[in-house]
Design a protein around this motif. Structure first.
Motif, PDB file in Angstrom:
ATOM      1  N   ILE A  46       3.960  -3.098   9.677  1.00  0.00           N
ATOM      2  CA  ILE A  46       2.515  -3.125   9.421  1.00  0.00           C
ATOM      3  C   ILE A  46       2.202  -2.498   8.065  1.00  0.00           C
ATOM      4  O   ILE A  46       1.427  -3.045   7.268  1.00  0.00           O
ATOM      5  CB  ILE A  46       1.750  -2.388  10.542  1.00  0.00           C
ATOM      6  N   HIS A  47       2.830  -1.356   7.785  1.00  0.00           N
ATOM      7  CA  HIS A  47       2.606  -0.684   6.504  1.00  0.00           C
ATOM      8  C   HIS A  47       3.076  -1.548   5.337  1.00  0.00           C
ATOM      9  O   HIS A  47       2.422  -1.609   4.290  1.00  0.00           O
ATOM     10  CB  HIS A  47       3.329   0.663   6.488  1.00  0.00           C
ATOM     11  N   LEU A  48       4.220  -2.212   5.518  1.00  0.00           N
ATOM     12  CA  LEU A  48       4.734  -3.089   4.466  1.00  0.00           C
ATOM     13  C   LEU A  48       3.749  -4.210   4.174  1.00  0.00           C
ATOM     14  O   LEU A  48       3.496  -4.551   3.008  1.00  0.00           O
ATOM     15  CB  LEU A  48       6.086  -3.673   4.884  1.00  0.00           C
ATOM     16  N   TYR A  49       3.177  -4.762   5.217  1.00  0.00           N
ATOM     17  CA  TYR A  49       2.210  -5.852   5.054  1.00  0.00           C
ATOM     18  C   TYR A  49       1.014  -5.393   4.223  1.00  0.00           C
ATOM     19  O   TYR A  49       0.603  -6.069   3.271  1.00  0.00           O
ATOM     20  CB  TYR A  49       1.748  -6.337   6.425  1.00  0.00           C
TER      21      TYR A  49
ATOM     22  N   ARG B  30      -1.926  -4.917  -1.108  1.00  0.00           N
ATOM     23  CA  ARG B  30      -2.525  -4.114  -2.179  1.00  0.00           C
ATOM     24  C   ARG B  30      -1.736  -4.209  -3.479  1.00  0.00           C
ATOM     25  O   ARG B  30      -2.112  -3.612  -4.486  1.00  0.00           O
ATOM     26  CB  ARG B  30      -2.608  -2.642  -1.742  1.00  0.00           C
ATOM     27  N   GLY B  31      -0.622  -4.942  -3.451  1.00  0.00           N
ATOM     28  CA  GLY B  31       0.203  -5.089  -4.643  1.00  0.00           C
ATOM     29  C   GLY B  31       1.117  -3.917  -4.899  1.00  0.00           C
ATOM     30  O   GLY B  31       1.666  -3.764  -5.991  1.00  0.00           O
ATOM     31  N   GLU B  32       1.321  -3.075  -3.886  1.00  0.00           N
ATOM     32  CA  GLU B  32       2.154  -1.882  -4.042  1.00  0.00           C
ATOM     33  C   GLU B  32       3.601  -2.132  -3.638  1.00  0.00           C
ATOM     34  O   GLU B  32       4.465  -1.281  -3.853  1.00  0.00           O
ATOM     35  CB  GLU B  32       1.583  -0.738  -3.193  1.00  0.00           C
ATOM     36  N   ALA B  33       3.867  -3.279  -3.028  1.00  0.00           N
ATOM     37  CA  ALA B  33       5.227  -3.598  -2.585  1.00  0.00           C
ATOM     38  C   ALA B  33       5.357  -5.103  -2.456  1.00  0.00           C
ATOM     39  O   ALA B  33       4.359  -5.834  -2.460  1.00  0.00           O
ATOM     40  CB  ALA B  33       5.527  -2.919  -1.244  1.00  0.00           C
ATOM     41  N   THR B  34       6.590  -5.559  -2.375  1.00  0.00           N
ATOM     42  CA  THR B  34       6.840  -6.978  -2.136  1.00  0.00           C
ATOM     43  C   THR B  34       7.523  -7.128  -0.789  1.00  0.00           C
ATOM     44  O   THR B  34       8.317  -6.280  -0.384  1.00  0.00           O
ATOM     45  CB  THR B  34       7.746  -7.575  -3.226  1.00  0.00           C
ATOM     46  N   MET B  35       7.187  -8.200  -0.104  1.00  0.00           N
ATOM     47  CA  MET B  35       7.797  -8.424   1.210  1.00  0.00           C
ATOM     48  C   MET B  35       9.071  -9.243   1.066  1.00  0.00           C
ATOM     49  O   MET B  35       9.216 -10.036   0.158  1.00  0.00           O
ATOM     50  CB  MET B  35       6.806  -9.142   2.118  1.00  0.00           C
TER      51      MET B  35
END
Length: 226
Positions: free
Chosen positions: A213-216, A221-226
């Motif tokens: 959920i946090h990754l999503y 928000r553009g803070e990580a890539t899935m």
């Protein structure tokens, strides 16, 4: 006279074009050969090729080498196709991939057209649900291999994330107890989830769900890539 040789199999197309050029030169060794590319083509030299004659020869042979790589392809080549075809000189147009729309503009003018296309690569088929099995079994090595296959087959990271979250949600449902009817899961899915639930402690299952959920949200928000 106009020859069009094109296609995604650029090696074969170029070989054919060069073979044609060599054949024409061998038949008329006194011909003047103009080799034009996107770097040296201009209206003046094209007009010379269309209307000109060599000093001691009957014809020009104009080799137009992938002119579409540069600018003004429409103006310098497509719009001149009829003039190339009606010219007493010979034009050989070599191109890579051309759209059907562009090819149709040449069809009524060319004396001969040859296409050399690479065989279409069959898209790798992939069962995305195989990811959920490796994920549920906590087989990291297998999951990594399947992730690469999924990406090569065109699955998006969002799609992969969604299917993994679906599986951990099923595992949490099973761990929460309840009758098969109350859980609302397909019997096959339920049986799988029951087996996978044994691979996770309650804390591990909840933590995995939270991580996904946090990754999503971080990705949104553009803070990580899935």
């Amino acid at each position: 006279m106009l020859y069009l040789i094109y296609g995604t199999d650029t090696k074969k197309a170029r070989s054919k074009a060069r073979g044609l050029l060599d054949s024409l030169i061998s038949k008329k060794p006194d011909s003047v050969v103009l080799r034009l590319s996107s770097e040296n083509i201009n209206k003046g030299v094209l007009e010379e090729g269309i209307q000109g004659r060599g000093l001691f020869s009957e014809k020009y042979v104009v080799f137009l080498d992938t002119i579409s790589d540069g600018e003004n392809f429409d103006e310098l080549v497509i719009d001149k196709a009829k003039e190339f075809a009606l010219s007493e000189n010979i034009f050989i147009l070599l191109e890579a991939g051309l759209t059907k729309k562009i090819v149709s503009k040449f069809e009524k003018h060319v004396d001969k057209m040859l296409e050399f296309s690479l065989p279409k690569v069959k898209k790798e088929e992939f069962n995305i649900f195989s990811l959920t099995d490796a994920f549920g079994a906590r087989d990291r090595k297998k999951l990594w291999v399947l992730l690469q296959k999924a990406l090569r087959a065109g699955s998006s990271s969002e799609e992969i994330h969604g299917i993994l979250f679906w599986q951990i949600k099923n595992i949490l449902l099973v761990k929460g107890g309840g009758t098969p009817t109350s859980l609302g899961l397909n019997p096959f899915v339920l049986k799988k989830a029951q087996g996978f639930a044994q691979k996770f402690s309650d804390k591990e299952a909840h933590d995995t769900s939270k991580d996904l959920i946090h990754l999503y949200h971080r990705a949104r928000r553009g803070e990580a890539t899935m």
